[in-house]
Design an enzyme around this catalytic site. Structure first.
Site, PDB file in Angstrom:
ATOM      1  N   SER A  40       7.482  -1.307   2.410  1.00 50.29           N
ATOM      2  CA  SER A  40       6.522  -2.051   1.588  1.00 50.29           C
ATOM      3  C   SER A  40       6.272  -1.229   0.327  1.00 50.29           C
ATOM      4  O   SER A  40       5.183  -0.727   0.085  1.00 50.29           O
ATOM      5  CB  SER A  40       5.224  -2.283   2.356  1.00 50.29           C
ATOM      6  OG  SER A  40       4.631  -1.060   2.729  1.00 50.29           O
ATOM      7  N   HIS A 149       6.176  -4.209   8.709  1.00 50.73           N
ATOM      8  CA  HIS A 149       6.631  -3.130   9.596  1.00 50.73           C
ATOM      9  C   HIS A 149       6.858  -3.589  11.031  1.00 50.73           C
ATOM     10  O   HIS A 149       7.235  -2.806  11.898  1.00 50.73           O
ATOM     11  CB  HIS A 149       5.620  -1.978   9.594  1.00 50.73           C
ATOM     12  CG  HIS A 149       5.660  -1.189   8.331  1.00 50.73           C
ATOM     13  ND1 HIS A 149       4.845  -0.125   8.088  1.00 50.73           N
ATOM     14  CD2 HIS A 149       6.448  -1.316   7.227  1.00 50.73           C
ATOM     15  CE1 HIS A 149       5.110   0.373   6.892  1.00 50.73           C
ATOM     16  NE2 HIS A 149       6.071  -0.343   6.349  1.00 50.73           N
ATOM     17  N   GLU A 166      -0.835  -1.913   9.171  1.00 54.41           N
ATOM     18  CA  GLU A 166      -1.077  -0.767  10.049  1.00 54.41           C
ATOM     19  C   GLU A 166      -2.490  -0.813  10.611  1.00 54.41           C
ATOM     20  O   GLU A 166      -3.454  -1.014   9.860  1.00 54.41           O
ATOM     21  CB  GLU A 166      -0.940   0.553   9.275  1.00 54.41           C
ATOM     22  CG  GLU A 166       0.432   0.801   8.712  1.00 54.41           C
ATOM     23  CD  GLU A 166       0.468   2.110   7.925  1.00 54.41           C
ATOM     24  OE1 GLU A 166      -0.224   3.069   8.291  1.00 54.41           O
ATOM     25  OE2 GLU A 166       1.188   2.134   6.921  1.00 54.41           O
ATOM     26  N   GLU A 214       6.825   2.220  12.255  1.00 52.44           N
ATOM     27  CA  GLU A 214       6.185   3.533  12.172  1.00 52.44           C
ATOM     28  C   GLU A 214       5.919   4.164  13.531  1.00 52.44           C
ATOM     29  O   GLU A 214       5.116   5.097  13.646  1.00 52.44           O
ATOM     30  CB  GLU A 214       4.873   3.421  11.387  1.00 52.44           C
ATOM     31  CG  GLU A 214       5.086   3.069   9.942  1.00 52.44           C
ATOM     32  CD  GLU A 214       3.844   3.299   9.105  1.00 52.44           C
ATOM     33  OE1 GLU A 214       3.075   4.219   9.379  1.00 52.44           O
ATOM     34  OE2 GLU A 214       3.639   2.510   8.164  1.00 52.44           O
ATOM     35  N   ASP A 246      -4.268  -0.258   7.156  1.00 54.13           N
ATOM     36  CA  ASP A 246      -3.571  -0.421   5.884  1.00 54.13           C
ATOM     37  C   ASP A 246      -3.224  -1.903   5.803  1.00 54.13           C
ATOM     38  O   ASP A 246      -2.341  -2.374   6.533  1.00 54.13           O
ATOM     39  CB  ASP A 246      -2.298   0.440   5.844  1.00 54.13           C
ATOM     40  CG  ASP A 246      -1.524   0.232   4.547  1.00 54.13           C
ATOM     41  OD1 ASP A 246      -2.026  -0.484   3.666  1.00 54.13           O
ATOM     42  OD2 ASP A 246      -0.407   0.794   4.427  1.00 54.13           O
ATOM     43  N   GLU A 287      -6.871   0.650   3.480  1.00 54.35           N
ATOM     44  CA  GLU A 287      -5.872   0.979   2.452  1.00 54.35           C
ATOM     45  C   GLU A 287      -5.326  -0.321   1.867  1.00 54.35           C
ATOM     46  O   GLU A 287      -5.132  -1.304   2.605  1.00 54.35           O
ATOM     47  CB  GLU A 287      -4.757   1.794   3.130  1.00 54.35           C
ATOM     48  CG  GLU A 287      -3.654   2.259   2.194  1.00 54.35           C
ATOM     49  CD  GLU A 287      -2.564   2.983   2.987  1.00 54.35           C
ATOM     50  OE1 GLU A 287      -2.882   3.678   3.977  1.00 54.35           O
ATOM     51  OE2 GLU A 287      -1.383   2.827   2.616  1.00 54.35           O
ATOM     52  N   ASP A 321      -2.754   2.789  -2.389  1.00 51.64           N
ATOM     53  CA  ASP A 321      -1.368   3.204  -2.101  1.00 51.64           C
ATOM     54  C   ASP A 321      -0.467   2.532  -3.132  1.00 51.64           C
ATOM     55  O   ASP A 321      -0.134   3.140  -4.152  1.00 51.64           O
ATOM     56  CB  ASP A 321      -1.002   2.833  -0.665  1.00 51.64           C
ATOM     57  CG  ASP A 321       0.472   3.071  -0.348  1.00 51.64           C
ATOM     58  OD1 ASP A 321       1.153   3.730  -1.144  1.00 51.64           O
ATOM     59  OD2 ASP A 321       0.961   2.588   0.700  1.00 51.64           O
ATOM     60  N   LYS A 346       2.091  10.049  -1.414  1.00 50.39           N
ATOM     61  CA  LYS A 346       3.432  10.044  -0.834  1.00 50.39           C
ATOM     62  C   LYS A 346       4.362  10.644  -1.894  1.00 50.39           C
ATOM     63  O   LYS A 346       4.644   9.981  -2.914  1.00 50.39           O
ATOM     64  CB  LYS A 346       3.891   8.608  -0.558  1.00 50.39           C
ATOM     65  CG  LYS A 346       3.111   7.834   0.500  1.00 50.39           C
ATOM     66  CD  LYS A 346       3.441   6.347   0.336  1.00 50.39           C
ATOM     67  CE  LYS A 346       3.111   5.521   1.548  1.00 50.39           C
ATOM     68  NZ  LYS A 346       3.214   4.059   1.244  1.00 50.39           N
ATOM     69  N   HIS A 374       3.411   9.972   5.273  1.00 50.28           N
ATOM     70  CA  HIS A 374       4.840   9.785   5.506  1.00 50.28           C
ATOM     71  C   HIS A 374       5.267   8.430   4.932  1.00 50.28           C
ATOM     72  O   HIS A 374       4.469   7.748   4.302  1.00 50.28           O
ATOM     73  CB  HIS A 374       5.095   9.827   7.020  1.00 50.28           C
ATOM     74  CG  HIS A 374       4.520   8.622   7.733  1.00 50.28           C
ATOM     75  ND1 HIS A 374       4.932   8.183   8.971  1.00 50.28           N
ATOM     76  CD2 HIS A 374       3.541   7.731   7.362  1.00 50.28           C
ATOM     77  CE1 HIS A 374       4.270   7.112   9.323  1.00 50.28           C
ATOM     78  NE2 HIS A 374       3.410   6.815   8.381  1.00 50.28           N
ATOM     79  N   LYS A 397      -1.384  10.599   7.436  1.00 51.41           N
ATOM     80  CA  LYS A 397      -0.753   9.464   8.117  1.00 51.41           C
ATOM     81  C   LYS A 397       0.644   9.888   8.489  1.00 51.41           C
ATOM     82  O   LYS A 397       1.473  10.132   7.615  1.00 51.41           O
ATOM     83  CB  LYS A 397      -0.649   8.286   7.144  1.00 51.41           C
ATOM     84  CG  LYS A 397      -1.745   7.304   7.282  1.00 51.41           C
ATOM     85  CD  LYS A 397      -1.578   5.964   6.596  1.00 51.41           C
ATOM     86  CE  LYS A 397      -0.359   5.551   5.849  1.00 51.41           C
ATOM     87  NZ  LYS A 397      -0.420   4.152   5.386  1.00 51.41           N
TER      88      LYS A 397
HETATM   89  C1  PEP Z   1       2.419   2.469   3.723  1.00 52.13           C
HETATM   90  O1  PEP Z   1       2.422   1.363   3.166  1.00 52.13           O
HETATM   91  O2  PEP Z   1       1.415   3.195   3.663  1.00 52.13           O
HETATM   92  C2  PEP Z   1       3.614   2.963   4.421  1.00 52.13           C
HETATM   93  C3  PEP Z   1       3.653   4.147   5.025  1.00 52.13           C
HETATM   94  O3  PEP Z   1       4.670   2.114   4.454  1.00 52.13           O
HETATM   95  P1  PEP Z   1       5.959   2.179   3.499  1.00 52.13           P
HETATM   96  O4  PEP Z   1       6.552   3.528   3.662  1.00 52.13           O
HETATM   97  O5  PEP Z   1       6.840   1.064   4.013  1.00 52.13           O
HETATM   98  O6  PEP Z   1       5.457   1.937   2.110  1.00 52.13           O
HETATM   99 MG    MG Z   2       0.224   1.646   2.527  1.00 52.55          MG
END
Ligand code: PEP
Ligand code: MG
Length: 423
Positions: A40, A149, A166, A214, A246, A287, A321, A346, A374, A397
Site C-alpha cells: 500500500s 494486506h 492493520e 504482515e 492502520d 494511522e 504514513d 519507513k 517495517h 511496527k
Molecule cells: C503500512 O501501510 O504501514 C505498511 C507497513 O504497509 P506497506 O508496507 O504495504 O505500505
Molecule cells: Mg500504513
C-alpha cells in the site's frame, strides 16, 4: 570511510518477490543490508526501481556498476557526506534514476559498516548520528490483517471483509516483558479465531492458512465493530496494552468517498466512526485515517481526538504514513497545518538513512511522536529495530508472529536490551 568493494544481489522478500541485498567491503570488515518493499505504497514515496518482469535487476546493476565505481573512487568524511553523494549521483527528486531501493541498500550497509568501524552497536551509532536518546519502543504488533494486506482490497463494490489494513496490539514496557505478553495475546487471538463458536462468532478465519502479508491473522467479520470487540476482550486482561489501527485509507478512497464493508462514507462520516471507535475501545492510535492528500481531514480529526474534552483526555495518536512518506518537507508541511501528532518512519519511503533521520528530527521538532516501521514485504534485515531503539521511537511496527522475518526484529530488540544493560 573508504569502501573497497560493493556486491549487490537479489533475494526474496516475504511475498516471494525479488528485492535487493548489498554488501560493502572495507579492509577486513564487511556489512550487508537488504531493503523491504511496500504494497500500500504512498504516491509521494521515493521510487522503488523494478523491471517489467518485477525483478530488481536494474537496481542491482546500478549498485554493482555506477554506484560501485563512483563510491570506491573516493573517501568519505562522514555518512552524511556519503548519503549526500548518493542523492546527487541519482540527481532526481524521487531517486527514480538509480532507484531508492538501490540507494538505501548502500546507505544502510554503510551505517552498519561505520558502527563496526567504531566498534559500537548499531543502535548506539544511530543515536550518535541523530543526536537522540535511545529508548525502548512500544511494540505495535500486527495481529489482524485486512484491506490490501489480506487480499481484501476495498473497491467500489465493497468486497473487503476486514476493511482496515492493520489491527494492532500496542504493548508498553521493557522488551523482555512486552514480547512474551504480545506472544500470549497473539496465541490467544488465534485460538479465538479458530474456534469462532467460543466467541459469539465474532471472527472467522477463512481457512487455517488465512494469514496476512504482515504475519498476522486474516479473518473475516461481518461488522466494523466486531474485530474491536474481540481485541478489547483480550487487552482488558493485560495491563499496558491497547488497540491501534492502520486504516490505510488511501486504499479505501474511491470516487471521492471511502468504501467500507460495502457502504460509502464521506470524510466527516468516517471521522465520526473513528471518534466512536476511540471512545468505545480507547484506541492508542489511528494511522492514515484518510487518503494521502486529505491533510485538512487529518487536521480536523487530530483536533477532535486531541481536544481535552475527549473522553480519553487528548491522548490518541493520529499517525501519518502515506500522508508524510518519511519526507522531511511533507512533515514540515503537515506540522504547519497541525495535520497529525505522530509520524510513521519507513526508511525506504525516502531512500537514505540521512533523510530518514531528518524526517525523525522534523517530527520531534513538531513535538510529535515517531513510530518506526517495517514494510509489508520484509527481509530478515533487522536494521529497523536498531533504528527504533536508537532514535528513542515511541513505537515499532514489526508485524505479526507468523513470519520469521518479523520475529527477527523482535529478537533483535531483545538483544539490544541485553546490550544496553550490559554496556
Ligand atoms: C503500512 O501501510 O504501514 C505498511 C507497513 O504497509 P506497506 O508496507 O504495504 O505500505
Ligand atoms: Mg500504513
Amino acid at each position: 570511510m573508504h569502501i573497497d568493494r560493493i556486491e549487490a544481489k537479489s533475494i526474496l522478500d516475504t511475498r516471494g518477490r525479488p528485492t535487493i541485498e548489498t554488501t560493502l567491503f572495507s579492509g577486513t570488515l564487511e556489512a550487508t543490508a537488504s531493503v523491504p518493499s511496500g504494497k500500500s505504497t504512498g504516491k509521494h514515496e521515493a521510487l522503488e526501481l523494478r523491471d517489467a518482469d518485477d525483478s530488481v535487476a536494474q537496481a542491482i546493476k546500478n549498485v554493482n556498476g555506477e554506484i560501485a565505481t563512483a563510491i570506491t573512487e573516493r573517501d568519505f568524511n562522514s555518512l552524511d557526506e556519503l548519503d549526500n553523494f548518493l542523492i546527487s549521483l541519482d540527481g532526481t527528486p524521487n531517486k527514480s534514476r538509480l532507484g531508492a531501493n538501490a540507494i538505501l541498500s548502500v546507505s544502510i550497509a554503510a551505517m552498519r559498516l561505520s558502527a563496526l568501524q567504531e566498534n559500537m552497536p548499531l543502535w548506539q551509532a544511530i543515536a550518535k548520528r541523530a543526536g537522540t536518546t535511545p529508548s525502548t519502543p512500544r511494540l505495535f504488533v500486527n495481529v489482524m490483517n485486512g484491506g490490501a494486506h489480506a487480499g481484501f482490497p476495498s473497491n467500489k463494490f465493497g468486497t473487503g471483509k476486514l476493511p482496515f489494513q492493520e489491527y494492532l496490539l500496542v504493548v508498553e514496557g521493557k522488551t523482555s516483558e512486552t514480547f512474551p505478553i504480545a506472544q500470549e495475546l497473539f496465541a490467544k487471538l488465534g485460538e479465538l479465531l479458530w474456534k469462532p463458536g467460543v466467541h459469539n462468532n465474532c471472527g472467522r478465519l477463512a481457512s487455517t492458512t488465512s494469514m496476512g502479508d504482515e504475519g498476522g491473522y486474516a479473518p473475516t467479520f461481518d461488522t466494523l465493530e466486531k474485530p474491536f470487540e474481540l481485541l478489547a476482550e483480550l487487552v482488558k486482561e493485560f495491563p499496558n496494552t491497547s488497540i491501534a489501527i492502520d486504516a490505510a485509507a488511501s486504499e479505501l478512497f474511491h470516487d471521492g468517498v471511502y468504501q467500507l464493508l460495502g457502504k460509502s462514507y464521506s470524510p466527516d462520516e468516517l471521522a465520526a466512526i473513528y471518534r466512536e471507535l476511540v471512545e468505545r475501545f480507547s484506541l492508542h492510535s489511528i494511522e492514515d485515517p484518510f487518503a494521502e492528500n486529505a491533510g485538512t481531514d487529518f487536521a480536523k480529526l487530530t483536533a477532535t481526538l486531541n481536544s481535552p474534552s475527549t473522553p480519553l483526555g487528548a491522548t490518541t495518536l493520529v499517525v501519518g504514513d502515506d500522508l508524510t512518506v518519511t519526507n522531511p518537507a511533507r512533515i514540515i508541511e503537515a506540522a504547519k497545518n497541525k495535520e497529525i501528532n505522530a509520524v510513521l518512519i519507513k526508511p525506504n519511503q525516502i531512500g537514505t538513512v540521512k533523510e530518514a533521520l531528518e524526517a525523525v528530527r522534523e517530527t520531534y521538532n513538531a513535538g510529535w511522536e515517531v513510530v518506526a516501521s517495517h514494510r509489508s514485504g520484509e527481509t530478515s534485515d533487522t536494521f529497523i529495530a536498531d533504528f527504533a531503539y536508537g532514535i528513542g521511537a515511541h513505537g515499532l511496527k514489526a508485524g505479526g508472529f507468523a513470519q520469521p522475518e518479523r520475529l527477527v526484529k523482535y529478537e533483535r530488540l531483545l538483544a539490544i536490551e541485553h546490550e544496553a544493560e550490559t554496556r
